[in-house]
Design a protein around this motif. Structure first.
Motif, mmCIF file in Angstrom:
data_model
loop_
_atom_site.group_PDB
_atom_site.id
_atom_site.type_symbol
_atom_site.label_atom_id
_atom_site.label_comp_id
_atom_site.label_asym_id
_atom_site.label_seq_id
_atom_site.Cartn_x
_atom_site.Cartn_y
_atom_site.Cartn_z
ATOM 1 N N SER A 106 0.824 -1.213 0.000
ATOM 2 C CA SER A 106 0.000 0.000 0.000
ATOM 3 C C SER A 106 0.855 1.258 0.000
ATOM 4 C CB SER A 106 -0.929 0.001 1.219
ATOM 5 O OG SER A 106 -1.869 -1.038 1.137
ATOM 6 N N LEU A 109 2.724 1.594 -3.341
ATOM 7 C CA LEU A 109 1.806 2.005 -4.395
ATOM 8 C C LEU A 109 1.491 3.488 -4.283
ATOM 9 C CD1 LEU A 109 0.139 1.079 -6.794
ATOM 10 C CD2 LEU A 109 -1.685 0.421 -5.210
ATOM 11 N N SER A 110 1.250 3.946 -3.067
ATOM 12 C CA SER A 110 0.979 5.362 -2.848
ATOM 13 C C SER A 110 2.179 6.212 -3.250
ATOM 14 C CB SER A 110 0.638 5.601 -1.377
ATOM 15 O OG SER A 110 0.492 6.977 -1.116
ATOM 16 N N SER A 123 4.432 1.592 -10.847
ATOM 17 C CA SER A 123 3.168 1.587 -10.100
ATOM 18 C C SER A 123 2.305 0.399 -10.504
ATOM 19 C CB SER A 123 2.391 2.877 -10.348
ATOM 20 O OG SER A 123 3.087 4.000 -9.887
ATOM 21 N N LEU A 127 0.982 -2.505 -8.178
ATOM 22 C CA LEU A 127 -0.452 -2.791 -8.157
ATOM 23 C C LEU A 127 -0.697 -4.278 -8.403
ATOM 24 C CD1 LEU A 127 -3.433 -1.919 -8.149
ATOM 25 C CD2 LEU A 127 -3.208 -1.454 -10.601
ATOM 26 N N PRO A 137 -6.761 -2.659 -2.960
ATOM 27 C CA PRO A 137 -6.036 -1.408 -2.702
ATOM 28 C C PRO A 137 -6.951 -0.378 -2.046
ATOM 29 C CG PRO A 137 -5.664 -2.180 -4.947
ATOM 30 C CD PRO A 137 -6.781 -3.004 -4.388
ATOM 31 N N THR A 141 -6.904 4.770 -4.499
ATOM 32 C CA THR A 141 -5.986 4.281 -5.527
ATOM 33 C C THR A 141 -6.583 4.428 -6.923
ATOM 34 O OG1 THR A 141 -5.035 2.689 -3.966
ATOM 35 C CG2 THR A 141 -4.640 2.286 -6.312
ATOM 36 N N SER A 144 -6.019 8.002 -8.045
ATOM 37 C CA SER A 144 -4.583 8.255 -8.252
ATOM 38 C C SER A 144 -4.068 7.540 -9.488
ATOM 39 C CB SER A 144 -3.786 7.795 -7.019
ATOM 40 O OG SER A 144 -4.209 8.462 -5.859
ATOM 41 N N LEU A 145 -4.509 6.301 -9.679
ATOM 42 C CA LEU A 145 -4.071 5.530 -10.840
ATOM 43 C C LEU A 145 -4.587 6.155 -12.136
ATOM 44 C CD1 LEU A 145 -2.739 2.989 -12.038
ATOM 45 C CD2 LEU A 145 -4.904 1.780 -11.640
#
Length: 349
Positions: A106, A109-110, A123, A127, A137, A141, A144-145
């Motif tokens: 987590s 990924l952030s 990323s 993921l 997630p 997320t 953001s993704l």
């Protein structure tokens, strides 16, 4: 090949002291955790990261959320960041249960999503590891993704879908269907339907075959936006070209969208197409077509739809079949009305 530990030490020692140069003061807990994780990475004791994260005491809302403990990696060149994070991910693969590294996933990924678009392939690799852990997630997320993906596609980089997915392969990861489906649903959630369609059609070129879930997510978004042309095209593409069978929920959505758009004849054609291609259509979709035809006073189409239903072993609700027979009689289609009665009587017996 991984860099020797001495190189790790040299690079870490060259980093500015986090406590001294942070523009926003961090709590002692965050400082200690970040320094400990730096040491664990320097010595390649990656499993220690999980122990450090589980034993750390992060403040709870409404207190200030601490700095991401992996943020110090930003002082490294991008290739070295990629190599370090890759080694961390690889070290977690044998661990059981697979959800054990989830806190580290987590945070990684952030961290990587905040560095978009340059870190987007990394990323996606993180993921993929997160999804394989069996844990969803964090909710933010998806946004953001989507932002990271669109930045990479529309900023000065202007990379194609194939380029981005090939860059994921270049760092040692194969884009899989689960990861691509998560990306598709994320883009659909922020109304980026055209981008989702582009990914759907370029997945195969990256060695990742879309499935019914892939198409279902995009078709659902198209139906939500009442874009029935796009939805119908995708249904025909998945069935006629890829020989995929749409889920019943997907068929219900597109029939409902066409009915809402007063395109009941198109809905009837869609159901006929699916049945002709060997994709069994459920009772609910057939019934919606008949009811839609009745709403538009398309009694002949309603009669044919009832005959189609009966041929599949479905009997419409009594009030629906009564309206169909009455409507056909009123417009002088007595032969079709009689045929409908006979067909339903055969099923009832």
């Amino acid at each position: 090949m991984s860099p020797p530990t001495s190189l790790y030490k040299t690079l870490f020692l060259s980093l500015p002291n986090t406590r001294r140069f942070n523009s926003i003061p961090s709590s002692p807990t965050t400082q200690t955790l970040q320094d400990s994780i730096r040491t664990a990475i320097e010595t390649k004791n990656f499993h220690q990261i999980l122990h450090l994260l589980s034993s750390s005491k992060c403040p709870k809302p409404p207190h200030k959320i601490p700095e991401n403990p992996f943020s110090f990696l930003s002082s490294f060149p991008q290739p070295l960041q990629t190599q370090i994070i890759d080694e961390i991910l690889q070290s977690f693969i044998p661990l059981r249960p697979r959800s054990l590294p989830f806190p580290a996933y987590s945070l990684l990924l952030s961290y990587t999503l905040q560095k978009s678009p340059i870190s987007l392939p990394l990323s996606l690799a993180v993921l993929q590891s997160t999804l394989r852990s069996g844990c969803p997630p964090a909710l933010q997320t998806r946004l953001s993704l989507s932002v990271a993906w669109l930045d990479c596609r529309r900023s000065g980089h202007r990379k194609s879908v194939a380029q981005i997915l090939s860059e994921v392969r270049a760092i040692g990861y194969s884009p899989d269907r689960t990861t691509c489906n998560y990306l598709l649903s994320s883009l659909c959630a922020v109304d980026e339907l055209a981008e989702a369609v582009a990914i759907l059609r370029d997945m195969r070129g990256a060695g990742c075959e879309p499935d019914s879930e892939s198409y279902g997510a995009v078709i659902a978004a198209a139906c939500e936006a009442r874009r029935t042309d796009a939805a119908a095209e995708l249904v025909r593409e998945m069935v006629a070209e890829l020989r995929l069978t749409p889920r019943q929920g997907t068929v219900v959505r597109i029939v409902a969208a066409m009915r809402a758009n007063r395109e009941v004849l198109r809905a009837a054609e869609m159901v006929e197409f699916l049945e002709r291609e060997g994709c069994g259509v459920g009772f609910q979709s057939h019934e919606m077509v008949v009811e839609g035809c009745l709403e538009r006073k398309e009694f002949v189409a309603a009669g044919k739809a009832v005959m189609e239903m009966a041929g599949r072993g479905f009997i419409p609700y009594i009030h629906v079949r009564q309206k169909v027979v009455e409507g056909l009689t009123v417009i002088g289609e007595r032969d079709l009305a009689s045929a409908v009665r006979r067909k339903l009587a055969e099923l009832s017996s």
